[in-house]
Structures are given as structure tokens and as C-alpha cells.
Design an enzyme around this catalytic site. Structure first.
Site, PDB file in Angstrom:
ATOM      1  N   ASP A 125       0.821  -1.205   0.000  1.00 52.42           N
ATOM      2  CA  ASP A 125       0.000   0.000   0.000  1.00 52.42           C
ATOM      3  C   ASP A 125       0.857   1.258   0.000  1.00 52.42           C
ATOM      4  O   ASP A 125       1.937   1.301   0.608  1.00 52.42           O
ATOM      5  CB  ASP A 125      -0.897  -0.016   1.242  1.00 52.42           C
ATOM      6  CG  ASP A 125      -1.794   1.197   1.333  1.00 52.42           C
ATOM      7  OD1 ASP A 125      -2.668   1.351   0.463  1.00 52.42           O
ATOM      8  OD2 ASP A 125      -1.636   1.996   2.279  1.00 52.42           O
ATOM      9  N   GLU A 162       1.045  -0.528  -5.123  1.00 50.25           N
ATOM     10  CA  GLU A 162       0.079   0.542  -5.358  1.00 50.25           C
ATOM     11  C   GLU A 162       0.892   1.836  -5.417  1.00 50.25           C
ATOM     12  O   GLU A 162       1.303   2.375  -4.396  1.00 50.25           O
ATOM     13  CB  GLU A 162      -0.957   0.628  -4.237  1.00 50.25           C
ATOM     14  CG  GLU A 162      -2.030   1.668  -4.538  1.00 50.25           C
ATOM     15  CD  GLU A 162      -2.472   2.488  -3.332  1.00 50.25           C
ATOM     16  OE1 GLU A 162      -3.463   3.216  -3.457  1.00 50.25           O
ATOM     17  OE2 GLU A 162      -1.819   2.418  -2.283  1.00 50.25           O
TER      18      GLU A 162
END
Length: 655
Positions: free
Chosen positions: A330, A383
Site C-alpha cells: 500500500d 500501489e
């Protein structure tokens, strides 16, 4: 006996305390940041000492003046079980006799200035149910895995040239139990969730699930992106063994499991990692590096070897102990840039005066290297929302990720789909621009949870027009997405056109699939259509085999802006499996629409989004609708065939 099939009884010889004691060699590896199984030395480990059952507790707190273990087993007495410090490595440990499985505990840490704090175990494997914040004595050893066939096949699979369609799932809100005093939030355990979720995912045609919110987090509304216990599956859904059962079950059903992982930042909760021993131990000490103002969190000190070790070993822990198939990292952008969401003067340049966080870059490279060294077929996904080069791939200048979320495609795609059709012709490039960089990285096309929260509207309600038009728009949008090069990800609920924005507080609107009235039938039709798309995707290698190769995609018509129509081909490596995609993004029907083809070969209709079982107004197609190309030039090609293109119609042909 095969290691994966080893039973609990066979583990007894491994329970001797000597297997878990922190040695000088462990201290050396930890200080170097290269102890890949540090979680077997720090934390709480049930074991046997001199024939007596108990638990060995160990924690890293180099700046503490006193450490003890306090918990249910000693009435939370801070003096009863003091720890002994091991030299200069900063590790403290103590052995507490008794069968303590399930007991809550914390470390009592006295700082150098005399204050005492109660801290959860950074390496604890399970916790009490929130809002409690104690760690619990747990055990990750002894589970009998039955996924050897899956793991062997995974090791040999090259996902770059394989089908990968991901169903992103928040376990706490995919489905809930009715309210009860015993379970007011309605959480399914991992064991309860395994069968219905696996059956649904398999029926729909997804290859993988991606789970958000698995690592323990104190606040439901963070969705698991503010992690308090990196080594503990959230107690909302049961024990570590329950989660192992879940993954084992998914593998037996042929479904891969990817976990969201959050190394960019952590929350400031008093029981957590922040100022763990009274100093900035896990975080940067300079607030210009150690504070993340966007989220009000702390930033890991990526340059400190023991902190790097904590993070690197955590990924290996999930991969080795839980057989996870991949990690999605993330907020990579926030790690790469020292000035991420920081105003001028509130960030510290690197040693060369630049904005790149060299320590984070080094960590990410090392992470990907270590995962590849396992040689198990596990993948790492980034990401990353900027144009940082070489996120994926190999080589000295690459970060080494296997895949990257294509955030640029997602933003352009959604901006286009939100437009009233009359204005789409002025923004035609938003849909074809992505092909300018489609092969620069190994991309995953994503429509994730982030796109259906915070007043961004659900996927259905992003579309213009009345409900029928919104549904037709969305079917065409999904068709374009599935045909575009790149792996695929859809967040749960999008497959049946969830009307509400997603909320972690309620389950998906499964009632929309009642099939009792015309409105519900539209949602059933959308679910049928996405299922058809997913199975079409998996059945045709041209849709995934050459995702990273220009030979796999060819525009038929990329510039029909006035009619807002896109058409393109997908090709397999051997040229024997080819599909034609046609997507009409206006409510205008084009009778006799002509499509150019390179050869005078029969063309077969595979999918028509306007069929009644999908919510359209057309007729159900015959099993093998054959179209014979004529020697009529179209789209700069010598042959073409004709078909009536419906309003918001999406068609797939095979030739």
C-alpha cells in the site's frame, strides 16, 4: 514426512526452548537487518524448559531501563515476571511457566527517564478483540496444510502471461451475520467465510482474492490501513489457525490469496509501535520524516536495520507461515518521496539534495529480492500512483515488483465514464491514451475500494442517465476494461452494480439480487454479465498472454471520437486465438455498423452486452452466430463484416 503435512504431534520435538532463545548469532543477523525469521525469536513462543511447559517472551527495547511481562497469568502484576536483557542488542526476555495459550499480555517498559508504559507485542501473533489492545499468547505452528498441489503448481506458473482476475474483499463487510448480543458487528469467522466466499469467487470466475484489513487494526474505519499488530490476523475473524484454514480452503478450490500490506506508516496508539521504548524506535526521530501529516500517523525508519528486519520478515512470515500467494504494498508513493504531502520546508532532502527516500527505495528492492529468493511463485504488487520509472521488472534500476496498479488508466477511465455521452467525443483520448504507456510496467487495471467511498459514488452511480442507461454504460465500461491489456481487479459489490457507496459497517446489498422485480433483474443481469466476462477472459489466452507485449493488442479504430466508439483486437502468442472488442459509449444505435478485419475468415459472436439475460433489450444470441466478412474496405482493412451495434453496446467476436 512432507513438511506441509506435518501434524501437531510431530511438532513436539521443536518445542524445546532452545529453538526460540535469542543467540549471539541472532543478534548479529538482527543488527544487520537480515534475520528472515526473527519472528521465531521475538514475540511469545509456547515451549518447554527443563521439562516444564511455558512461554518464552522476548522483545526489542534497546533504550528501556526495565522490561517485564504482565498479563492474565500474573494478575497484571508488573513486577512478577521481569525480563533479562541480552547484552547490547536491546532484546529482553523471560520464561513464564504454565499453559498460557489464550492469555492476554503486554510488555511493561520503563523508559530511561522513569516513566512506565504498557505496550502490545510487536511480534505477537494474535490479539484480543477490539477495542481491547492486548496481545494474546497464540501459536502458528502445527497446522496441517493440504494445499501441496496448489503450492507446487504456483511455483511453476508465470503470472505475467497467465490469467489474473482479482476480487478485492473486505472480510468484515462482504457478508454479515444478523445482529446478536454475542456478535453485534455480525463478523464471520475466517472458517465460516471460507466456503461461501470460495464458492462465489469460483462461480464468478475470479482467479484470486485480495483481502484488505487482515492485519490487526484497532479502528474499523481505517479498513486495516492503520495497523497495530503486523504479525496478527485480526481477531475480528478468529485465530491464526482459522486464517490458515481459510487460505488452505481457498487453495484447495483453486483460488489465490493476496494480502494488503502497509509498510508506509503506522498509527500513534499508545499501546502500539509509536515511541515504543520511550524513544523513536520504529519511526524516524525527525518529525519532518517520521510524521505522515496526510494520515496523522508515524513513518517507519526505513534506514534502521532492526526496523527493516521487522518489515521484511513480516512479509516472509505471511508467505511462509500462512502460504499467502502475494502481497500488495500500500501507498508506495508515500514511501518513495520525502516530500509526499509535505509543504515546502517541512521535509528533509536526501544526502544528494533530492526528494527521493533512498532508504525506502533500498528496502523495497530488498523486499522484492527476498520474495524472489524464496522461489515459490509468490508475487509482490505495488500501489504506486506517480510516474516513478521501473516499478516492475528486473535490473539494477528497477524496484523489482511483479505488478503495479495502473492508477493513470483508472483515473482517465472513470473521468470519461462519468461524462454525459454528448461530451465524450471531446475527451476521446482519455480512453486511448493508456496504450501509450501500457507496456512500460506490468500493470493491473484496478477499480478498487478507494473508488467507491468518500462521496465518489458507487460504480453504477458514476454513470450518467437513468438506471437502464447507467447499467448499459457500466456493462460497456467493464467490457472495455476486460479487453484492455493488463490484469484485472474489481472491488466486491461492483460485479452486481452495488448502488450504495461501500461502508465497512454493513454488508453488501445482496438483496439487490432477489430477481423478484424488474429493478432487481437489472442487478442480476449485471452479475450475469460480469460472470460471463470473467469466464470469457479465462477461456481465451489472447486476453492475458501478451499483456506486456505490443503483439497482443491492435487498434481497429482508436479515433472514432464523433461516435465515441472504440474497437480493437487481442491476439495470442501463436496467433490462433484472437478476439475483436467493440464498445459504443453513446445511447445511439448504429444499424449496419461495419468492422474491418485483415482476412476473409468467419467471425463468431461471443458476447453481446445487450442480451436480455444481462439486462439489455436485444434478443438472446444463438449459440454460434457466424458472420462472413465481405471484400468491403473498412478501418483501413480490405475486408469487413456488418453488425447492428446497440446503444451502449459492447460486443466481442472471435476469429
Amino acid at each position: 514426512m512432507d513438511e506441509d503435512l506435518r501434524g501437531i504431534d510431530d511438532m513436539e520435538h521443536l518445542r524445546d526452548i532452545s529453538n526460540y532463545e535469542f543467540s549471539d548469532f541472532d543478534a548479529y543477523l538482527f543488527a544487520q537487518g537480515s534475520h528472515n525469521e526473527i519472528y521465531k525469536k521475538l514475540g511469545a513462543h509456547p515451549c518447554v524448559k527443563d521439562g516444564e511447559e511455558g512461554v518464552l517472551f522476548a522483545v526489542w527495547a534497546p533504550n528501556a531501563s526495565y522490561v517485564s511481562v504482565t498479563g492474565d497469568f500474573n494478575g497484571w502484576n508488573r513486577q512478577e515476571n521481569p525480563c533479562v536483557r541480552h547484552g547490547d542488542d536491546g532484546v529482553w526476555s523471560c520464561f513464564v511457566p504454565g499453559n498460557l495459550l489464550g492469555n492476554c499480555y503486554k510488555f511493561c517498559i520503563r523508559t530511561s527517564y522513569g516513566a512506565e508504559m504498557l505496550k502490545s507485542d510487536p511480534y505477537g501473533v494474535t490479539t484480543e478483540l477490539r477495542p481491547g489492545n492486548s496481545t494474546k499468547v497464540g501459536d502458528v505452528e502445527g497446522f496441517v496444510w493440504r494445499d501441496g498441489l496448489w503450492m507446487g503448481r504456483r511455483k511453476k506458473t508465470n503470472l505475467t502471461s497467465s490469467a489474473m482476475s482479482i476480487y478485492e474483499v473486505h472480510p468484515g463487510s462482504w457478508m454479515k451475520h444478523p445482529w446478536s448480543y454475542e456478535n453485534p458487528q455480525g463478523f464471520y469467522s475466517f472458517r465460516e467465510l471460507a466456503e461461501p466466499l470460495a464458492n462465489y469467487v469460483k462461480d464468478m470466475g475470479y482467479t484470486h482474492i485480495e483481502l484488505i484489513g487482515v492485519a490487526e487494526h484497532p479502528f474499523d474505519g481505517s479498513w486495516g490501513y492503520q495497523v497495530s499488530n503486523y504479525y496478527a490476523p485480526t481477531s475480528r475473524h478468529g485465530s491464526p489457525k482459522d486464517f490458515m484454514y481459510f487460505i488452505n480452503y481457498m487453495h484447495q478450490k483453486g483460488i489465490g490469496v493476496i494480502l494488503d500490506w502497509v509498510p508506509a506508516h503506522f498509527p500513534k496508539d499508545a499501546h502500539g509501535l509509536a515511541e515504543f521504548d520511550g524513544t523513536c524506535l520504529y519511526e524516524y526521530s525527525d518529525p519532518r520524516k517520521g510524521e505522515q501529516p496526510q494520515w496523522g500517523t508515524k513513518v517507519f525508519d526505513f534506514g534502521r536495520n532492526e526496523v527493516r528486519n521487522f518489515l521484511l520478515a513480516n512479509v516472509l512470515y505471511w508467505l511462509k507461515e500462512y502460504h499467502v500467494d502475494g502481497i500488495r504494498v500500500d501507498a508506495v508513493s508515500s514511501m518513495l518521496y520525502l516530500d509526499f504531502c509535505r509543504p515546502s520546508g517541512q521535509w528533509v532532502p536526501n544526502v544528494y539534495g533530492g526528494r527521493e527516500n533512498l532508504e525506502a527505495i533500498s528496502l523495497l528492492k530488498k523486499l522484492n529480492e527476498e520474495v524472489k529468493n524464496l522461489n515459490t511463485g509468490a508475487i509482490v504488487i505495488a500501489e504506486e500512483s506517480t510516474a516513478w520509472p521501473n516499478i516492475t521488472g528486473n535490473g539494477e534500476n528497477s524496484l523489482g515488483f511483479d505488478f503495479k496498479w495502473n492508477m493513470g488508466w483508472m483515473n482517465d477511465f472513470l473521468e470519461y465514464m462519468k461524462l454525459d455521452p454528448i461530451y465524450r467525443k471531446y475527451h476521446h483520448n482519455k480512453m486511448n491514451f493508456s496504450m501509450m504507456y501500457a507496456y512500460s510496467e506490468n500493470f493491473i487495471l484496478v477499480l478498487s475500494h478507494d473508488e467507491v467511498v468518500h462521496l465518489k459514488k458507487s460504480m453504477l452511480n458514476k454513470m450518467p442517465g437513468d438506471k437502464w442507461n447507467r447499467m448499459a454504460n457500466l456493462r460497456a465500461a467493464y467490457t472495455f476494461m476486460m479487453g484492455h491489456p493488463g490484469k484485472k481487479l474489481l472491488f466486491m459489490g461492483q460485479e452486481f452494480a452495488q448502488e450504495q457507496e461501500w461502508s465497512e459497517q454493513r454488508e453488501l446489498d445482496w438483496g439487490l439480487l432477489g430477481n423478484q422485480n424488474p429493478d432487481q433483474k437489472l442487478h442480476v443481469g449485471m452479475q450475469n454479465y460480469v460472470r460471463e466476462l470473467l469466464h470469457l477472459y479465462r477461456a481465451n489466452r489472447c486476453m492475458y498472454q501478451l499483456d506486456q507485449n505490443e503483439a497482443g493488442f491492435h487498434w481497429i479504430s482508436a479515433d472514432d471520437a464523433n461516435r465515441s466508439i472504440f474497437s480493437f483486437e487481442r491476439h495470442s502468442a501463436d496467433g490462433k486465438n484472437n478476439l475483436i472488442f467493440i464498445c459504443n459509449f453513446t445511447p445511439v444505435e448504429w444499424s449496419g455498423y461495419r468492422v474491418g478485419v485483415p482476412k476473409k475468415k468467419n467471425v463468431y459472436l461471443m458476447l453481446d452486452s445487450n442480451e436480455p439475460q444481462f439486462g439489455g433489450y436485444g434478443e438472446k444470441r444463438e449459440e454460434r452466430m457466424i458472420f462472413k466478412p465481405e471484400e468491403v474496405e473498412a478501418d483501413h482493412r480490405p475486408y469487413s463484416f456488418e453488425y447492428s451495434l446497440p446503444a451502449y453496446g459492447a460486443l466481442v467476436f472471435r476469429y
